[in-house]
Write a protein that holds these residues in place. Structure first.
Motif, short mmCIF file in Angstrom:
data_model
loop_
_atom_site.label_atom_id
_atom_site.label_comp_id
_atom_site.label_asym_id
_atom_site.label_seq_id
_atom_site.Cartn_x
_atom_site.Cartn_y
_atom_site.Cartn_z
N PHE A 234 19.89 -10.70 52.05
CA PHE A 234 19.02 -10.06 53.13
C PHE A 234 18.71 -10.33 54.22
O PHE A 234 18.92 -12.43 53.90
N ASP A 235 19.52 -11.26 55.68
CA ASP A 235 19.29 -11.63 56.52
C ASP A 235 17.82 -11.20 57.27
O ASP A 235 17.94 -10.15 57.98
N PRO A 236 17.64 -12.80 58.36
CA PRO A 236 17.14 -11.97 59.59
C PRO A 236 18.10 -11.89 60.62
O PRO A 236 19.19 -12.31 61.12
N ARG A 245 11.68 -5.64 53.39
CA ARG A 245 10.64 -6.11 53.01
C ARG A 245 9.56 -5.38 52.69
O ARG A 245 9.42 -5.44 51.39
N TYR A 257 13.56 -8.93 58.39
CA TYR A 257 14.92 -8.64 57.59
C TYR A 257 15.88 -7.95 58.92
O TYR A 257 15.21 -6.80 58.56
N CYS A 260 21.05 -6.16 55.12
CA CYS A 260 21.56 -6.34 54.11
C CYS A 260 23.16 -5.94 54.16
O CYS A 260 23.15 -4.80 54.20
#
Length: 585
Positions: A234-236, A245, A257, A260
């Protein structure tokens, strides 16, 4: 409903698998080794740590860093690969180098003679250590998943033998994607038939877990014999939301987030259960070592040892619009970037608010010159781009599925949770307008208007989008307890998707091609084999799982708290690779 992303399923290695950790691992290798021990690494393995640890664990061995002793100077490699990197911040051209081209052949030969003449035992380490010509050796592959490598680069790690730790992470990623990973995967595939051991270096070198080649290959065979999941990451992002989240149980302190990767084997890892211990390896190792069993003969024939289907999440719930974008046509991605197929996409709405929209296709009557002029003005900061003047904004609701063939202008709007079902190429996004935002690094996000203008299909207007990309659901089969629907994708795209609504047991069959499935409705379900060929495999809401082609028949039914409720799955596979006489299932 909360998913169980904190409890990743392991692939159990059958038999009596062998695993060692720490210094014990290397003492085990030394006891059974032919001389020298060769530790060939994936680029990104912390070589300085490995060298220091091996000197400590094997004090009687001479440890020789092959990269320092025989690799060509970085400046020479830079000149060699420069045409593949280009001046662009994001895009390069896929390379076809072999790792031997990054080495001095004479120095490798000299190193081989030095090893042969050595009075004591030797350990050769580095990416390319296996290139040293020696009569006998014990070969260890120190492996690493690409996602972990990216985290290291973001934290300041450089590219291979580069002094670019503080460089723009997009440029470091570009060098990895277009050059280093292509060379590394080509090299690694050549080693799989020769390895004696595999070392998991995803956590650390010192704590790395070592398994025998037999254990590794048993694990790969186990992976294609049953359903499995890759480890999602997962990445912002600047447009990121809050849905993942909450639903996926992620860090509550993170700002957001955005996406993904839940099924991108090139990037993700898998977890092996080796006698109760967990070993993490790149998921792409399954693709490379068991392509026919995983993909199926016809899919393998079309794509080679490459996983063609990508499932990922785009979360804008409480966030912002994605960038307005378009993806390259097939001939463009081939000519400009060296990819043999393009980034076709689709958006499946897992969830959304009442005001959700998907920007898709051009408004009928759009003047191309006028639109490009306003995009250029916006890029220059003169005025915001009036997106809805030129691009359709279609209302979106939960479980809608929008097809997005390459060349179609699109983006997901705010307050949507998208399951993106797409072809695997995943970085070839030509952003045209990013709503005036900066990236998380504080820099303007890259805009590629010239690329975009060459790929926009101007005839994909309002009527075309409504007729061909929206609300394409067709019921194709049913029986007591389940209904099967076709939801897409467009005929220009190679992926077929089928949605099943069910309260009972649904029969499925891979029909000779890999299936990728997500549980889009319901808390939990269980995947089973009609003849008990594999153990029951439990999946949870919003989880993606892979059914290898070799599995054949399988069923999915509600389990646990979901019994008595209506559940839904969406399944994707490569269209045209199933037997033509197979029943629709």
């Amino acid at each position: 409903m909360t998913s169980s992303y904190d409890k990743f399923p392991r692939i159990t290695v059958p038999g009596e698998p062998k695993l060692w950790t720490g210094a014990q691992a290397w003492q085990e290798v030394a006891r059974n080794a032919a001389d020298p021990i060769v530790v060939d690494t994936y680029p990104g393995v912390r070589l300085d740590e490995l060298e220091a640890f091996l000197r400590e664990a094997l004090p009687g061995h001479q440890v020789m860093n092959v990269e320092d002793l025989a690799a060509r100077p970085t400046v020479e490699i830079d000149r060699l690969i420069a045409p593949h990197l280009t001046d662009d911040r994001v895009f390069g051209v896929l390379s076809h180098f072999s790792l031997a081209e990054f080495y001095d052949e004479g120095k490798l030969a000299e190193l081989g003679r030095e090893v042969s003449a050595s009075d004591g035992p030797v350990v050769l380490i580095g990416w390319g250590a296996a290139l040293v010509p020696v009569a006998e050796r014990t070969l260890v592959l120190a492996d690493l998943a690409r996602w972990e490598l990216q985290q290291r680069q973001r934290a300041g790690a450089p590219n291979w033998r580069c002094d670019n730790g503080t460089e723009d992470t997009l440029r470091k990623y570009k060098r990895s994607f277009f050059v280093e990973w292509r060379v590394a995967d080509r090299h690694k595939r050549e080693l799989f038939g020769e390895i004696d051991y595999v070392l998991d270096t995803n956590s650390s070198v010192r704590g790395g877990k070592l398994i025998t080649a037999e254990t590794f290959h048993r694990g790969m065979e186990a992976a294609v014999s049953a359903p499995f999941r890759v480890v999602p990451f997962f990445d912002p992002g600047v447009w990121g939301g809050q849905w993942m989240r909450e639903i996926c149980g992620l860090d509550p302190d993170a700002a957001n987030y955005a996406w993904c990767f839940d099924c991108v084997p090139e990037e993700n890892s898998i977890l092996l259960d080796v006698g109760g211990d967990t070993v993490e390896l790149p998921a792409v190792d399954v693709v490379f070592t068991r392509p026919r069993e995983l993909l199926g003969a016809l899919t393998h024939a079309r794509f080679g040892a490459e996983f063609p289907i990508r499932f990922d999440f785009l979360d804008t719930m409480g966030g912002g619009n994605l960038s307005l974008q378009v993806h390259p046509l097939t001939e463009y991605i081939q000519d400009r970037f060296g990819m043999h197929y393009t980034q076709d996409e689709s958006y499946y709405l897992l969830d959304c608010d009442d005001d959700a929209v998907v920007y898709l296709g051009l408004r009928s009557g759009t003047d191309p010159d006028a639109m490009i002029t306003e995009l250029r003005n916006a890029s220059d900061g003169e005025a915001p781009f009036p997106a809805e003047k030129y691009v359709n904004a279609f209302p979106a609701k939960k479980h809608d599925h929008f097809s997005i063939p390459a060349g179609t202008v699109h983006c997901s709007g705010a307050n949507s949770m998208v399951l993106e079902i797409s072809a695997t190429p995943y970085i070839f996004t030509f952003k045209m307008w990013d709503w005036g935002r900066l990236g998380l690094d504080g820099r303007p996000r890259p805009i590629h208007l010239e690329h975009a203008a060459r790929n926009i299909q101007w005839d994909r207007n309002t009527e075309w989008a409504q007729e061909q990309l929206i609300d394409q659901v067709q019921e194709v089969a049913s029986a007591p307890g389940w209904v099967e629907e076709r939801t897409g994708l467009h005929e220009l795209e190679f992926i077929e998707t089928r949605r099943h609504w069910f309260t009972g047991t649904v029969p499925h069959h891979t029909n000779g091609t890999v299936n990728v499935i997500n549980l889009v409705e319901g808390a939990e379900a269980v995947v089973e084999s009609p003849d008990n060929a594999f153990e029951p495999f439990e999946v949870h809401y919003a989880e993606t799982f892979i059914i290898p082609a070799a599995v054949g028949a399988f069923t999915i039914r509600p389990t646990g708290n979901s019994v008595g409720q209506r559940l839904g799955t969406v399944k994707a596979y490569v269209r045209g690779t199933e037997p033509q006489t197979a029943l629709s299932r």
